[in-house]
Design an enzyme around this catalytic site. Structure first.
Site, PDB file in Angstrom:
ATOM      1  CB  SER A  37      -4.610   4.919  13.939  1.00 49.78           C
ATOM      2  OG  SER A  37      -6.017   5.080  14.097  1.00 49.78           O
TER       3      SER A  37
ATOM      4  NE  ARG B 200     -16.544  10.877  -1.211  1.00 49.33           N
ATOM      5  CZ  ARG B 200     -15.249  10.628  -1.385  1.00 49.33           C
ATOM      6  NH1 ARG B 200     -14.861   9.899  -2.421  1.00 49.33           N
ATOM      7  NH2 ARG B 200     -14.335  11.102  -0.558  1.00 49.33           N
TER       8      ARG B 200
ATOM      9  N   GLY C 297       0.816  -1.215   0.000  1.00 50.15           N
ATOM     10  CA  GLY C 297       0.000   0.000   0.000  1.00 50.15           C
ATOM     11  C   GLY C 297       0.846   1.261   0.000  1.00 50.15           C
TER      12      GLY C 297
ATOM     13  CE  LYS D 265     -10.798  10.135   5.906  1.00 53.21           C
ATOM     14  NZ  LYS D 265      -9.494  10.800   5.949  1.00 53.21           N
TER      15      LYS D 265
ATOM     16  CE  LYS E  21      -5.316   4.315   1.219  1.00 49.56           C
ATOM     17  NZ  LYS E  21      -3.953   4.849   1.151  1.00 49.56           N
TER      18      LYS E  21
END
Length: 646
Positions: free
Chosen positions: A411, A553, A297, A414, A372
């Protein structure tokens, strides 16, 4: 000859350019109908009567379809492969309609084969016209900018750095230095190396009279806020701004003209870079076995790069995506690192992870594996909980069983007062580590968490999205004009993670003092300007790129936070704080995780959300359950995103 054609076209207003593009497409519709008739009848027919009807049908269908697919929003001088793909899709839709109309109606003296051949010919003609325009106008546009760039440039800063740049540019063919600009009034109107020093107030006049297009920043000691102010003003004037990679090149006397680079979006971050103690981290990692989950990632791959440079005895790359694992392993191998072990595995697979940890007995685990993307997790909540929560619990417990020295969880901001499943899942993952840090497991393993905001350039972040949208000619889509986010670069984020691993004593939640949040609308405007384009809005209708608001969203917040409580504690690092967050006893949390696993297994989305809210007390969902599977079952039909939007 080409210059005589291209220059007037580039100077035309954007609206007139679109009218010309529509006119060209109308002509191409007529031309391709005429050619299709010739291919069918082996003779040229006059374009009147039925052939003219075929032309009229073509124009009536083609122009609205082309407009709907954005063919007239494309900036022709930047037209490339994306523009050709858009042409292909638009022509395919048009071709289906045109062929169906002619075939179904059966017009007299309009052969059905014309309805089949003409769309293919039209695609070749339209795509060819876009490619030719991109080649002609793009080359001329770059030539104009390059010619002007070579002609005129200013150096902002008349100190030693500016003088060194002037010396380097004197022997360079890249551009011509016209003078200096400096805030120091005592230098105004004086001369350095026969170049005049101007006041910043003279910039507007200088740009117009001297045809200045470039400014070279030579103010390395200026505060970041001042640099931001200067860059914003220069960009507003329409100047291209270049800066130096760093001060060490100047200190070592290795600066060359080619070292100058354009100011990037990273340079415009309203926050200084995070200092870090490289030696302490190196000593903590060197010679040890280190495991990174989510190694392919955005954060995981950068972790692997920096850890590999610190010479661990073994670096275990754990990744569930075959391609992502191949990419990072291949990259690190090419860089000369031979301590790598690429391992295909999911952190939710307890048997596989137990085998890996038992085989290599790592000293450190950096847990970066997570889903994520907020909307995707909101629409697939059970998989988000399985990966982010259950996966964290699995590998954290196994780490303690195998005596892993340090376990660091990646972390996110969010997780603070979350309004979405992704953020709540990350907060529950933090609670897992906080709970374990209060048990006997903490005697064997030091658990810590690192919480930070968005990283520039990560997969799914706004910067690569905006870059793609700018290349396509816009519009840039933002969810709300006032939405803000904290930002940092990927290398900075990883340095913080490594620093936390070296500082942790057990159970800490580390957060970075990230300065002020960045307004996404302002970020979009800066990216447009850095691309050499202008923003199109009500005040500037002839601008290049429109910024369009599409609405928040599911689960998305206007503002992000880094702390739940209001009493952060300082650490040995000046820019890293330690959050004081509540925790849940591990005995209670372990029972809840077992229930959550059962709910995931049977697809109980409402039950999983209720359990999540009960354990993450700050979780306040901003939307109803929007899980695709649960909604489809409830409505008794296969639900699509288009159906939800309607």
């Amino acid at each position: 000859m080409l210059k005589m054609i291209a220059d007037p076209l580039l100077a035309l207003p954007r609206a007139l350019k679109r009218i010309i593009a529509v006119g060209v497409d109308i002509a191409l519709c007529a031309l391709t109908v005429w050619i299709a008739y010739y291919l069918r009848l082996s003779e040229w027919v006059p374009l009147n009567g039925r052939p003219m009807l075929a032309v009229g049908l073509s124009v009536t269908l083609a122009i609205p379809v082309f407009a709907a697919f954005g063919l007239y929003r494309i900036v022709f001088r930047h037209a490339g492969a994306d523009a050709i793909v858009s042409c292909a899709i638009a022509c395919a839709v048009y071709g289906l309609g045109y062929a169906a109309l002619i075939t179904a109606y059966g017009f007299n003296l309009i052969p059905r084969t014309v309805g089949l051949m003409q769309p293919a010919l039209l695609f070749i003609a339209v795509a060819g016209s876009r490619a030719a325009a991109g080649l002609l106008l793009g080359r001329q546009y770059r030539g104009i900018r390059a010619a002007h760039g070579k002609a005129r440039a200013l150096i902002y800063g008349a100190g030693s750095t500016g003088r060194q740049i002037a010396e380097a540019m004197a022997i360079s063919q890249e551009m011509r230095i016209v003078g200096f600009v400096d805030d120091d009034r005592s230098l105004h109107n004086s001369r350095i190396r026969r170049l005049r020093v101007y006041s910043p107030h003279d910039l507007d006049t200088l740009v117009e009279k001297q045809e200045i297009t470039d400014v070279l920043l030579a103010i390395p000691t200026a505060r970041r806020a001042r640099r931001m102010e200067i860059v914003e003003r220069l960009k507003a004037i329409g100047l291209r701004v270049r800066t130096l990679p760093g001060l060490m090149d100047l200190a070592h006397g290795t600066f060359q003209a080619s070292d100058l680079r354009e100011v990037t979006i990273t340079d415009l971050l309203q926050r200084a870079s995070v200092p870090y103690d490289d030696s302490a981290m190196h000593d903590h990692v060197a010679g040890n076995v280190v495991l990174v989950t989510g190694a392919g990632g955005s954060i995981g791959s950068e972790l692997c790069r920096q850890i590999a440079a610190m010479k661990p005895r073994r670096l275990l790359l754990v990744e569930r995506s075959e391609y992502a694992l191949y990419a990072i392993h291949n990259e690190l191998q090419a860089a000369g690192h031979n301590m790598l072990v690429p391992l295909l595995a999911s952190v939710t697979d307890a048997s596989r992870m137990d085998s890996i940890l038992g085989t290599w007995q790592p000293h450190m685990v950096f847990h970066a594996a997570a889903y994520k993307h907020v909307p995707l997790v909101e629409h697939n909540p059970l998989e988000g909980l399985r990966n982010n929560v259950i996966g964290t619990a699995v590998i954290a417990e196994l780490a303690a069983q195998h005596n892993v020295r340090d376990f660091v969880l990646i972390s996110t901001d969010k997780a603070v007062r979350p309004t979405n499943t992704m953020g709540a899942s990350k907060r529950l993952a933090e609670l897992v580590l906080q709970g374990l840090s209060q048990t006997e497991a903490a005697q064997r393993t030091c658990f810590s968490m690192v919480r930070f905001g968005n990283v520039l350039g990560s997969s799914g972040s706004v910067v690569p999205l905006f870059t793609r949208q700018i290349r396509k000619g816009g519009p840039i889509t933002i969810t709300h004009p006032d939405i803000t986010r904290y930002f940092m670069t990927i290398p900075e984020a990883v340095q913080l993670v490594l620093q936390a691993g070296a500082m942790a004593q057990g159970g800490e939640v580390f957060v970075l003092d990230m300065g002020d949040p960045v307004r996404i609308y302002d970020l979009a405007c800066n990216m447009v300007r850095l691309s050499g384009l202008t923003v199109r809005d009500a005040s500037h209708p002839e601008g290049d790129i429109e910024i369009k608001t599409v609405g928040l969203r599911p689960g998305e917040k206007l503002f992000e936070e880094l702390l739940i409580g209001n009493n952060p504690m300082p650490t040995a690092h000046p820019r890293i704080m330690q959050a004081t967050e509540h925790s849940v006893p591990w005995s209670q949390l372990r029972t809840q995780l077992a229930r959550l696993s059962d709910m995931i297994a049977v697809g109980d989305v409402p039950g999983a959300r209720t359990l999540l809210q009960a354990n993450v007390v700050e979780f306040t969902p901003s939307s109803d359950i929007v899980d695709w599977v649960a909604m489809a079952r409830e409505e008794g039909r296969s639900l699509t995103p288009e159906a939800v939007a309607s």
